[in-house]
Motif scaffolding. Structure first.
Motif, PDB file in Angstrom:
ATOM      1  N   TYR A 352      -5.292  75.503  69.890  1.00  0.00           N
ATOM      2  CA  TYR A 352      -5.522  76.804  69.247  1.00  0.00           C
ATOM      3  C   TYR A 352      -6.422  76.650  68.028  1.00  0.00           C
ATOM      4  O   TYR A 352      -7.330  77.461  67.799  1.00  0.00           O
ATOM      5  N   ARG A 353      -6.152  75.645  67.231  1.00  0.00           N
ATOM      6  CA  ARG A 353      -6.921  75.471  65.983  1.00  0.00           C
ATOM      7  C   ARG A 353      -8.397  75.192  66.264  1.00  0.00           C
ATOM      8  O   ARG A 353      -9.276  75.592  65.501  1.00  0.00           O
ATOM      9  N   MET A 354      -8.656  74.515  67.376  1.00  0.00           N
ATOM     10  CA  MET A 354     -10.040  74.198  67.744  1.00  0.00           C
ATOM     11  C   MET A 354     -10.812  75.409  68.257  1.00  0.00           C
ATOM     12  O   MET A 354     -12.042  75.437  68.195  1.00  0.00           O
ATOM     13  N   ALA A 355     -10.096  76.387  68.819  1.00  0.00           N
ATOM     14  CA  ALA A 355     -10.742  77.436  69.608  1.00  0.00           C
ATOM     15  C   ALA A 355     -11.410  78.493  68.736  1.00  0.00           C
ATOM     16  O   ALA A 355     -10.796  79.022  67.809  1.00  0.00           O
ATOM     17  N   GLN A 356     -12.640  78.822  69.063  1.00  0.00           N
ATOM     18  CA  GLN A 356     -13.363  79.884  68.355  1.00  0.00           C
ATOM     19  C   GLN A 356     -12.856  81.268  68.755  1.00  0.00           C
ATOM     20  O   GLN A 356     -12.989  82.220  67.984  1.00  0.00           O
ATOM     21  N   GLN A 378      -5.050  78.709  62.875  1.00  0.00           N
ATOM     22  CA  GLN A 378      -6.450  78.622  62.477  1.00  0.00           C
ATOM     23  C   GLN A 378      -6.662  77.965  61.110  1.00  0.00           C
ATOM     24  O   GLN A 378      -5.830  78.076  60.210  1.00  0.00           O
ATOM     25  N   ASP A 379      -7.805  77.305  60.973  1.00  0.00           N
ATOM     26  CA  ASP A 379      -8.262  76.793  59.687  1.00  0.00           C
ATOM     27  C   ASP A 379      -8.753  77.985  58.876  1.00  0.00           C
ATOM     28  O   ASP A 379      -9.722  78.645  59.270  1.00  0.00           O
ATOM     29  N   GLY A 384     -11.041  81.044  63.877  1.00  0.00           N
ATOM     30  CA  GLY A 384     -11.493  81.698  65.087  1.00  0.00           C
ATOM     31  C   GLY A 384     -11.110  83.169  65.069  1.00  0.00           C
ATOM     32  O   GLY A 384     -10.521  83.673  64.109  1.00  0.00           O
ATOM     33  N   VAL A 385     -11.439  83.865  66.154  1.00  0.00           N
ATOM     34  CA  VAL A 385     -11.229  85.313  66.259  1.00  0.00           C
ATOM     35  C   VAL A 385     -10.285  85.597  67.412  1.00  0.00           C
ATOM     36  O   VAL A 385     -10.443  85.044  68.513  1.00  0.00           O
ATOM     37  N   LEU A 386      -9.325  86.477  67.171  1.00  0.00           N
ATOM     38  CA  LEU A 386      -8.365  86.874  68.199  1.00  0.00           C
ATOM     39  C   LEU A 386      -8.885  88.096  68.946  1.00  0.00           C
ATOM     40  O   LEU A 386      -9.157  89.138  68.349  1.00  0.00           O
ATOM     41  N   PRO A 423     -19.931  86.714  61.886  1.00  0.00           N
ATOM     42  CA  PRO A 423     -20.229  85.945  60.667  1.00  0.00           C
ATOM     43  C   PRO A 423     -18.965  85.344  60.061  1.00  0.00           C
ATOM     44  O   PRO A 423     -17.854  85.888  60.195  1.00  0.00           O
ATOM     45  N   LEU A 424     -19.118  84.235  59.375  1.00  0.00           N
ATOM     46  CA  LEU A 424     -17.996  83.508  58.802  1.00  0.00           C
ATOM     47  C   LEU A 424     -17.172  84.364  57.857  1.00  0.00           C
ATOM     48  O   LEU A 424     -15.926  84.346  57.909  1.00  0.00           O
ATOM     49  N   GLN A 425     -17.816  85.130  56.989  1.00  0.00           N
ATOM     50  CA  GLN A 425     -17.063  85.918  56.003  1.00  0.00           C
ATOM     51  C   GLN A 425     -16.170  86.950  56.678  1.00  0.00           C
ATOM     52  O   GLN A 425     -15.022  87.152  56.268  1.00  0.00           O
ATOM     53  N   GLU A 426     -16.667  87.591  57.728  1.00  0.00           N
ATOM     54  CA  GLU A 426     -15.840  88.570  58.436  1.00  0.00           C
ATOM     55  C   GLU A 426     -14.674  87.878  59.139  1.00  0.00           C
ATOM     56  O   GLU A 426     -13.549  88.404  59.141  1.00  0.00           O
ATOM     57  N   ARG A 427     -14.921  86.717  59.699  1.00  0.00           N
ATOM     58  CA  ARG A 427     -13.833  85.976  60.335  1.00  0.00           C
ATOM     59  C   ARG A 427     -12.745  85.621  59.321  1.00  0.00           C
ATOM     60  O   ARG A 427     -11.558  85.733  59.610  1.00  0.00           O
ATOM     61  N   ARG A 428     -13.155  85.189  58.155  1.00  0.00           N
ATOM     62  CA  ARG A 428     -12.184  84.846  57.112  1.00  0.00           C
ATOM     63  C   ARG A 428     -11.361  86.056  56.684  1.00  0.00           C
ATOM     64  O   ARG A 428     -10.140  85.961  56.506  1.00  0.00           O
TER      65      ARG A 428
END
Length: 504
Positions: A352-356, A378-379, A384-386, A423-428
């Motif tokens: 799970y942690r690896m998956a985008q 997730q890190d 990643g995105v659900l 984008p990274l910021q939206e994922r965070r």
């Protein structure tokens, strides 16, 4: 405070010297059992031609376990038959797959009577009884018929449909009336609570009061939603450690820098696995830039292989996976990796942690804890995105996921594309909001909140975050018309007989 007595279809008795099972109901009840003692009662998991008519006992970690065997005939009628060929598809809105057999329906009630017969001698006067899931709906009424005055609660782990669906089941009225024997009936979400209230009102003809209460004679049955949770931080820590292990590292290396889409669940027609594969095929067709750049890992642990519809499902999934791989594979890339057996919990956490992209798209689910585990794993610096089905109970509390209709393959493919390029910021931001909400209601809180209500404690006493997580729904009051008053009186008398209540 009396003991907690838990009744479930399968009882996970730990082997001597081993820790209790990690995950599921065992984790939720660990704290509930501590400090008050407890008994866990149910089926051993053994079905034999001539089972011993004895209750086997074990004591592990301060908890007493009591299990009984089933005969092969009882297993076939009660479990493989009525519970999983009739109740399971009905509760999941799949009436086309409902297979009803009157003998199996009677076997279902016979097994519940046997459970009641074996449990009653083990009870103490001050015990609190907590019954779990659809295999045990009649158990409360059977215990009342044998004189039980205990507080008895029932929690329904799977979806609860409205009466328009429920009424398709022969004997539906009897099942709904059985629920009046419980002091508290809990479901996963407000949507399920709406279905329960509608079925209770129309199936019994009785009034559902504000706050979700049905009063009949000297008993009050409360109807509430209690969304089940996970041990969020524990799973996050497990994922962070697991991703460093040789097995997970080897899998990551095999991806050769490609993005990973992951799905993991039991092999079940409610999970939308064929629809999910079609959606992944639509992603590769409609967004060719992802070809040779993304791999989809689907873990589907086989289950209920003695039910014909599950055999058909397995064949369909294997055919679809083979077709996608045949259409799009290259010499150094296989787009779909399909694993048809269960994987260890720690290994899943690392995957799970690896998956985008976490692809969780059931056609109908009570909650779906895979969605919550994916987010927890997730890190937070690079999450990643659900992608989540709007028909999963988890969608009610996870609006930051990309919500999809799993029947729309192209729409789900578009959501996967959005997730892969987000984008990274939206994922965070999306991840942080969901992770924070997961932390506000632990799996231990879920059990504590249910038992507090069952044992007469006001849920308003809970901290604000948990009180909100209880999602106590205020249903509309449903009245019967004056023209049906005589019918109501007749139904009430019948309900009293089923529930084992005094009509005096």
């Amino acid at each position: 405070m009396g003991r907690l007595v838990v009744v479930s279809n399968r009882v996970p008795v730990p082997k001597r010297g081993e820790a209790p099972a990690a995950g599921g109901l065992a984790v939720a009840l660990k704290d509930a059992f501590s400090g008050r003692g407890g008994l866990w009662f149910g089926w051993s998991g053994t079905a034999s031609e001539e089972p011993a008519d004895l209750v086997r006992h074990a004591r592990r970690g301060g908890v007493d376990y009591a299990v009984i065997d089933l005969s092969r005939r009882a297993y076939d009628g009660f479990y493989a038959g009525y519970a999983n060929s009739a109740l399971w598809p009905m509760f999941h809105f799949r009436l086309g797959l409902l297979s009803y057999d009157r003998d199996q329906a009677e076997c279902y009630r016979i097994v519940n009577r046997r459970y009641a017969d074996k449990l009653m001698p083990l009870l103490r006067p001050d015990d609190t009884i907590w019954v779990h899931d659809y295999q045990m709906i009649p158990l409360g009424a059977e215990l009342r018929a044998r004189g039980s005055k205990h507080r008895i609660g029932y929690f329904h782990h799977i979806p609860f449909p409205p009466w328009a669906v429920f009424s398709a089941m022969p004997g539906a009225e009897d099942l709904i009336r059985d629920l009046l024997s419980y002091d508290l009936v809990g479901v996963q979400t407000n949507r399920d609570l709406t279905g329960l209230i509608d079925s209770m009102a129309q199936g019994t003809g009785m009034k559902v009061r504000p706050g979700g209460e049905v009063r009949f004679r000297d008993r009050r049955t409360r109807l509430r939603s209690f969304p089940i949770a996970i041990a969020t931080q524990e799973f996050a820590d497990l994922a962070a450690e697991s991703v460093k292990t040789p097995k997970v590292q080897r899998f990551q290396e095999s991806l050769a820098g490609r993005s990973l889409v992951i799905g993991a669940e039991r092999l079940d027609y409610t999970k939308g696995l064929p629809e999910r594969l079609r959606a992944f095929g639509a992603l590769l067709e409609g967004f060719p830039e992802h070809r040779n750049r993304v791999t989809y890992l689907q873990i589907a642990a086989r289950s209920r292989e003695d039910v014909e519809s599950y055999k058909d499902l397995k064949r369909e999934i294997e055919t679809l996976a083979g077709r996608i791989n045949g259409d799009y594979s290259e010499a150094d890339w296989t787009p779909v990796r399909y694993v048809g057996r269960a994987q260890p919990r720690d290994l899943l956490a690392g995957y799970y942690r690896m998956a985008q992209v976490g692809l969780v798209t059931p056609l109908r689910d009570g909650m779906n804890l895979v969605a919550k585990e994916y987010v927890a794993a997730q890190d937070p610096e690079d999450p990643g995105v659900l992608v989540l089905s709007r028909f999963a109970g988890a969608a009610e509390s996870m609006p930051e996921a990309l919500l999809v209709n799993p029947l729309d393959a192209v729409g789900t493919a578009e959501a996967m594309n959005t997730a892969l390029v987000m984008p990274l910021q939206e994922r965070r931001e999306r991840h942080a909001a969901m992770f924070r909400r997961l932390g506000e209601n632990s799996v231990q809180d879920w059990a504590k909140d249910f038992l507090n209500v069952l044992e007469g404690k006001d849920p308003a006493e809970a901290p604000p975050a948990r009180a909100a997580a209880l999602s106590v729904f205020q249903p509309r009051v449903i009245e019967r018309s004056a023209s049906t008053s005589s019918e109501s009186s007749s139904e009430e008398r019948e309900v009293s007989q089923v529930a084992g209540l005094s009509t005096a």
